[in-house]
Enzyme design. Structure first.
Site, PDB file in Angstrom:
ATOM      1  CB  CYS A 170      -1.038  -0.084   1.275  1.00  0.00           C
ATOM      2  SG  CYS A 170      -0.356   0.129   2.923  1.00  0.00           S
ATOM      3  NE  ARG A 229      -4.682   1.521   1.797  1.00  0.00           N
ATOM      4  CZ  ARG A 229      -4.364   2.363   0.847  1.00  0.00           C
ATOM      5  NH1 ARG A 229      -5.166   2.215  -0.385  1.00  0.00           N
ATOM      6  NH2 ARG A 229      -3.343   3.169   0.555  1.00  0.00           N
ATOM      7  CG  ASP A 269      -5.290   5.568   2.906  1.00  0.00           C
ATOM      8  OD1 ASP A 269      -5.355   5.220   3.995  1.00  0.00           O
ATOM      9  OD2 ASP A 269      -4.332   5.987   2.490  1.00  0.00           O
TER      10      ASP A 269
HETATM   11  P1  4NP Z   1      -1.946   2.965   4.099  1.00  0.00           P
HETATM   12  O1  4NP Z   1      -2.306   4.108   4.559  1.00  0.00           O
HETATM   13  O2  4NP Z   1      -1.362   3.221   2.844  1.00  0.00           O
HETATM   14  O3  4NP Z   1      -2.890   1.689   3.941  1.00  0.00           O
HETATM   15  O4  4NP Z   1      -0.703   2.277   5.188  1.00  0.00           O
HETATM   16  C1  4NP Z   1      -1.784   5.248   4.719  1.00  0.00           C
HETATM   17  C2  4NP Z   1      -0.879   5.528   5.791  1.00  0.00           C
HETATM   18  C3  4NP Z   1      -0.231   6.884   6.010  1.00  0.00           C
HETATM   19  C4  4NP Z   1      -0.347   7.857   5.207  1.00  0.00           C
HETATM   20  C5  4NP Z   1      -1.206   7.641   3.975  1.00  0.00           C
HETATM   21  C6  4NP Z   1      -1.581   6.398   3.774  1.00  0.00           C
HETATM   22  N1  4NP Z   1       0.062   9.089   5.206  1.00  0.00           N
HETATM   23  O5  4NP Z   1      -0.109   9.923   4.369  1.00  0.00           O
HETATM   24  O6  4NP Z   1       1.100   9.018   6.142  1.00  0.00           O
END
Ligand code: 4NP
Length: 151
Positions: A8, A14, A122
């Site tokens: 991800c 995720r 997300d």
């Molecule tokens: P992930 O979610 O891609 O599912 O781990 C996110 C976690 C952090 C961030 C964006 C998406 N961020 O911008 O820090």
């Protein structure tokens, strides 16, 4: 040994769920499962506490995972690379060296005919219900993947 990588953006919401859930459904003698993020925002961090909580309520412990960034050598290490959304897919494919690399990358939800939007949403800026929705969608899709991987 079949090697599977879940990817991800941050590797804290995720893909740690997809990693823990898929790992729980496969024999560790035959399958190696890992996860990574395309971004380096959270290197070395444990998963988001809401992902840890939702996994724990389903008897899966993801608390010992540590975020890392996707790297080009992952194309050599892994047989299957599953992107949680189209943006993750595009970021991974942009690092591919050849068509064999690209052939390893799949949109995770393509395996699940009953979900029409192929992006795992997300949940980072959402609430615990968003994490529960994501958990259910990933869990159902992992069941489908397990059936095809064990064929
Ligand atoms: P992930 O979610 O891609 O599912 O781990 C996110 C976690 C952090 C961030 C964006 C998406 N961020 O911008 O820090």
């Amino acid at each position: 040994m079949t090697r599977i990588l879940m990817v991800c953006l941050g590797n804290i919401c995720r893909s740690p769920l997809a990693h823990g859930i898929l790992q729980s459904k496969l024999s560790e003698n035959h399958f190696y499962v890992d996860s990574a993020g395309t971004a380096a925002y959270h290197l070395g961090n444990a998963p988001d506490r809401r992902s840890i909580l939702v996994a724990k309520s389903n008897n899966i412990d993801i608390s010992t995972q540590s975020a890392r960034q996707f790297k080009v050598s992952d194309f050599d290490t892994f047989d299957y690379i599953y992107a949680m959304d189209q943006s993750n897919y595009n970021n991974i494919v942009s690092l591919a060296r050849n068509s064999a690399d690209i052939g390893k990358v799949k949109l995770f939800l393509e395996a699940n005919d009953s979900i029409s939007n192929k992006n795992v949403p997300d949940p980072y800026y959402g609430n615990i219900e968003d994490f529960e929705t994501v958990y259910a969608m990933i869990n159902d899709t992992c069941d489908i993947l397990v059936n095809s991987l064990n064929d």
